[in-house]
Design a protein around this motif. Structure first.
Motif, mmCIF file in Angstrom:
data_model
loop_
_atom_site.group_PDB
_atom_site.id
_atom_site.type_symbol
_atom_site.label_atom_id
_atom_site.label_comp_id
_atom_site.label_asym_id
_atom_site.label_seq_id
_atom_site.Cartn_x
_atom_site.Cartn_y
_atom_site.Cartn_z
ATOM 1 N N PRO A 119 41.018 63.904 15.670
ATOM 2 C CA PRO A 119 40.608 62.255 16.426
ATOM 3 C C PRO A 119 39.315 61.749 15.838
ATOM 4 O O PRO A 119 38.689 62.603 14.838
ATOM 5 N N VAL A 120 39.701 59.916 16.096
ATOM 6 C CA VAL A 120 38.452 59.337 15.692
ATOM 7 C C VAL A 120 37.498 59.438 16.820
ATOM 8 O O VAL A 120 37.680 59.001 17.945
ATOM 9 N N GLU A 121 35.691 59.745 16.827
ATOM 10 C CA GLU A 121 35.570 59.490 17.857
ATOM 11 C C GLU A 121 34.866 58.144 17.781
ATOM 12 O O GLU A 121 34.286 57.137 17.480
ATOM 13 N N PRO A 122 35.580 58.427 19.801
ATOM 14 C CA PRO A 122 35.077 56.801 19.451
ATOM 15 C C PRO A 122 33.701 55.804 19.619
ATOM 16 O O PRO A 122 32.911 56.603 20.155
ATOM 17 N N TRP A 123 33.309 54.520 19.194
ATOM 18 C CA TRP A 123 32.309 54.264 19.130
ATOM 19 C C TRP A 123 31.879 53.722 20.903
ATOM 20 O O TRP A 123 32.838 53.652 21.851
ATOM 21 N N ALA A 124 30.506 53.026 20.754
ATOM 22 C CA ALA A 124 30.814 51.916 21.866
ATOM 23 C C ALA A 124 30.924 51.162 22.422
ATOM 24 O O ALA A 124 29.956 50.142 22.280
ATOM 25 N N HIS A 125 32.213 50.520 22.203
ATOM 26 C CA HIS A 125 32.397 49.596 21.478
ATOM 27 C C HIS A 125 33.225 48.827 22.993
ATOM 28 O O HIS A 125 33.685 49.646 24.160
ATOM 29 N N PRO A 126 32.545 47.858 23.683
ATOM 30 C CA PRO A 126 32.837 47.471 24.765
ATOM 31 C C PRO A 126 34.192 47.140 25.147
ATOM 32 O O PRO A 126 34.943 47.523 26.245
ATOM 33 N N PHE A 127 35.024 46.466 24.466
ATOM 34 C CA PHE A 127 36.062 46.356 24.162
ATOM 35 C C PHE A 127 36.986 47.239 24.660
ATOM 36 O O PHE A 127 38.623 47.524 23.895
ATOM 37 N N GLY A 128 36.422 48.404 24.463
ATOM 38 C CA GLY A 128 37.163 50.046 24.454
ATOM 39 C C GLY A 128 37.663 51.040 25.212
ATOM 40 O O GLY A 128 37.989 51.610 25.807
ATOM 41 N N LYS A 129 36.675 49.887 26.740
ATOM 42 C CA LYS A 129 36.122 50.808 27.543
ATOM 43 C C LYS A 129 37.501 50.923 28.942
ATOM 44 O O LYS A 129 37.628 49.851 29.386
ATOM 45 N N GLU B 255 43.806 50.082 35.893
ATOM 46 C CA GLU B 255 44.680 51.285 36.393
ATOM 47 C C GLU B 255 46.516 50.752 35.565
ATOM 48 O O GLU B 255 46.371 49.346 35.368
ATOM 49 N N HIS B 256 46.444 51.291 34.898
ATOM 50 C CA HIS B 256 48.135 50.940 34.344
ATOM 51 C C HIS B 256 48.876 52.327 34.990
ATOM 52 O O HIS B 256 48.447 53.128 34.801
ATOM 53 N N PRO B 257 50.502 52.349 35.016
ATOM 54 C CA PRO B 257 51.361 52.781 35.100
ATOM 55 C C PRO B 257 51.195 54.289 34.297
ATOM 56 O O PRO B 257 51.157 55.465 35.072
ATOM 57 N N HIS B 258 50.710 54.237 33.177
ATOM 58 C CA HIS B 258 50.305 55.706 32.430
ATOM 59 C C HIS B 258 49.430 56.084 31.957
ATOM 60 O O HIS B 258 48.444 56.667 31.331
ATOM 61 N N GLY B 259 48.286 55.337 33.120
ATOM 62 C CA GLY B 259 46.243 56.018 33.406
ATOM 63 C C GLY B 259 45.416 54.700 33.018
ATOM 64 O O GLY B 259 46.467 53.192 33.135
ATOM 65 N N MET B 260 44.585 54.720 33.365
ATOM 66 C CA MET B 260 43.532 53.976 32.570
ATOM 67 C C MET B 260 43.631 53.382 31.514
ATOM 68 O O MET B 260 43.609 53.686 30.138
ATOM 69 N N VAL B 261 43.381 51.347 31.489
ATOM 70 C CA VAL B 261 43.524 51.008 30.147
ATOM 71 C C VAL B 261 42.588 50.046 30.027
ATOM 72 O O VAL B 261 41.276 50.117 31.016
ATOM 73 N N ALA B 262 41.928 49.939 28.372
ATOM 74 C CA ALA B 262 40.704 48.533 28.531
ATOM 75 C C ALA B 262 41.970 47.274 28.613
ATOM 76 O O ALA B 262 43.046 47.578 27.632
ATOM 77 N N ASN B 263 41.278 46.120 29.005
ATOM 78 C CA ASN B 263 42.405 45.831 28.993
ATOM 79 C C ASN B 263 40.913 43.730 29.531
ATOM 80 O O ASN B 263 40.400 44.372 30.803
ATOM 81 N N GLY C 144 40.454 44.344 20.348
ATOM 82 C CA GLY C 144 39.617 45.654 21.512
ATOM 83 C C GLY C 144 39.015 47.258 20.541
ATOM 84 O O GLY C 144 39.035 46.771 19.094
ATOM 85 N N GLY C 145 38.558 47.449 21.595
ATOM 86 C CA GLY C 145 36.809 48.793 20.816
ATOM 87 C C GLY C 145 38.586 49.470 19.752
ATOM 88 O O GLY C 145 37.820 50.156 18.672
ATOM 89 N N ALA C 146 39.304 49.977 19.949
ATOM 90 C CA ALA C 146 40.509 51.342 19.002
ATOM 91 C C ALA C 146 40.401 49.885 17.920
ATOM 92 O O ALA C 146 40.320 50.989 16.327
ATOM 93 N N HIS C 147 40.908 49.065 17.978
ATOM 94 C CA HIS C 147 41.511 48.466 16.283
ATOM 95 C C HIS C 147 40.502 47.799 15.605
ATOM 96 O O HIS C 147 40.616 47.578 14.444
ATOM 97 N N GLN C 148 39.895 47.528 16.328
ATOM 98 C CA GLN C 148 38.098 46.935 15.421
ATOM 99 C C GLN C 148 37.590 48.069 15.261
ATOM 100 O O GLN C 148 36.928 48.698 13.718
ATOM 101 N N GLN C 149 37.587 49.623 15.424
ATOM 102 C CA GLN C 149 37.077 50.190 14.563
ATOM 103 C C GLN C 149 38.290 51.253 13.425
ATOM 104 O O GLN C 149 37.195 51.858 12.307
ATOM 105 N N ALA C 150 39.044 50.782 13.711
ATOM 106 C CA ALA C 150 40.135 50.842 13.023
ATOM 107 C C ALA C 150 39.511 49.898 11.066
ATOM 108 O O ALA C 150 39.899 50.176 10.087
ATOM 109 N N ARG C 151 39.482 48.855 11.760
ATOM 110 C CA ARG C 151 39.438 48.127 11.179
ATOM 111 C C ARG C 151 38.175 48.213 10.272
ATOM 112 O O ARG C 151 38.038 48.371 8.824
#
Length: 380
Positions: free
Chosen positions: A287-297, A301-309, A127-134
């Motif tokens: 906060p880290v500014e999110p990069w334009a990774h398609p798997f982070g978009k 819909e999820h009970p806690h809001g929109m999520v990337a799946n 996912g976009g978040a974890h690959q940005q952390a990587r």
């Protein structure tokens, strides 16, 4: 060489809707058919998603199918994967792909002998978040990784899952059910584990189902539901991993990584996206500014809001690795190492003391935004 592999699904339970719904997003794969021990379940999924319903035997013999997605219950994963390989097809399994390191090694040996690929979820570490952390770690922003924490704690599945029994049987429990997401991401970020130790317990001998249609039934708990582990990584870092279904509320972050130059705060690795934060030697978290990774978009819909799946990304990457002759990111070596870590944690809880790993793996190749877009049929 074909540019697309035919896909069949064995197991038409809850998780099958995720693969049937998201697989069409990706290149290199085409859904053909599904099967289940319950023919009615297969027919229902087939009608819903426009694929063919077959018996398990017919699916394994279908020449149009190159890869089987193994979505059976964990206790059946090994036998279904073995039958798939013996039928001459690649296999991609839902986690955990086996329940022992010995079974995993046997599948690896069989796959190698037949020239076939075995892959396994989780693929959320792509996912976009974890690959940005990587990427931040690989850039040296944290210096040398020295420690970390990971927590996944709640009060279980019996309040929402229609058939939650297997969660509380051998092969279930929070470590084998949820641990794969956290360990796959830790391996992605830090690398393989050298040894583990753990304390385990079970709060109650039974669980009461409150979901429908079995509201009021009870389940005997036959596996630890509270596991606190210490992991020593091959490169020297030490990480605590807590998985529990005996917690009503807590304030721990899902994952934090500490280095000689700073700290990194990650979202839940059960999801592809979410906020990433970082701190340097000044201790100020930003906060880290999110990069334009398609798997982070966000796309669901999820009970806690929109999520990337983007589940099925790992499947598509494995299929394309077969077509392109390269390494799959959700490879059998990484899945096997994760299984050994988890089963060693449970063993340590029973026996006391550290357990040394007998398997290892490399970190998966990073998946930057360009690489992720290359997996999609219609990249943004």
């Amino acid at each position: 060489m074909s540019t697309e592999l035919g896909i069949g699904i064995i197991g038409c339970g809850n998780i099958s809707t995720t693969y049937l719904g998201f697989a069409p997003l990706f290149r290199g794969i085409k859904l053909i058919a599904c099967a289940d021990l319950n023919p009615a379940a297969a027919r229902a999924r087939a009608e819903e998603y426009g694929v063919e319903a077959q018996s398990v035997e017919a699916l394994l013999a279908n020449p149009a199918i190159d890869v089987i997605i193994n979505l059976t219950v964990p206790a059946a994963h090994f036998e279904v994967a073995k039958a798939t390989l013996e039928a001459g097809k690649h296999v991609y399994s839902e986690k955990p792909f086996v329940l022992s390191a010995e079974d995993g090694k046997a599948l690896r040996e069989l796959a190698q002998a037949k020239g076939l690929s075995v892959g396994s979820s989780p693929d959320t570490f792509l996912g976009g978040a974890h690959q940005q952390a990587r990427a931040l770690i690989d850039e040296g922003r944290l210096g040398t990784i020295t420690a970390g924490t990971a927590h996944v704690m709640s009060h279980g599945m019996e309040h929402w899952h229609p058939n939650p029994d297997f969660f509380f049987k051998p092969g279930g429990g929070p470590m084998l059910d949820l641990g794969p997401y956290y360990l796959a991401n830790l391996i992605n970020l830090i690398g393989p584990v050298k040894r583990v130790a753990a304390l385990t317990s079970t709060a109650t001998p039974t669980r009461r189902i409150t979901s429908e249609p079995r509201n009021g039934e009870t389940i005997d708990v036959e596996t630890p539901t509270n596991i606190h582990a210490l992991l020593e990584f091959a490169q020297g870092a030490t990480v605590t991993l807590s998985t529990s279904w005996d917690v009503w509320a807590h304030r721990h972050g899902p994952m934090e990584i500490y280095g000689t130059e700073g700290s990194l705060f990650l979202p839940d690795p059960n999801f592809f996206g979410g906020p990433v934060e970082i701190a340097g030697r000044d201790g100020k978290i930003a906060p880290v500014e999110p990069w334009a990774h398609p798997f982070g978009k966000p796309n669901q819909e999820h009970p806690h809001g929109m999520v990337a799946n983007y589940r099925a990304a790992g499947l598509a990457d494995m299929a394309l690795s077969v077509i392109e002759g390269r390494e799959a990111r959700c490879s059998i070596d990484r899945a096997l190492h994760g299984i050994e870590i988890m089963t060693a944690i449970l063993r340590s809880g029973e026996e006391g003391g550290f357990v040394e790993m007998t398997t290892t793996c490399t970190r998966a190749p990073a998946l930057d935004p360009e690489g992720a877009r290359a997996l999609l049929r219609k990249p943004d």
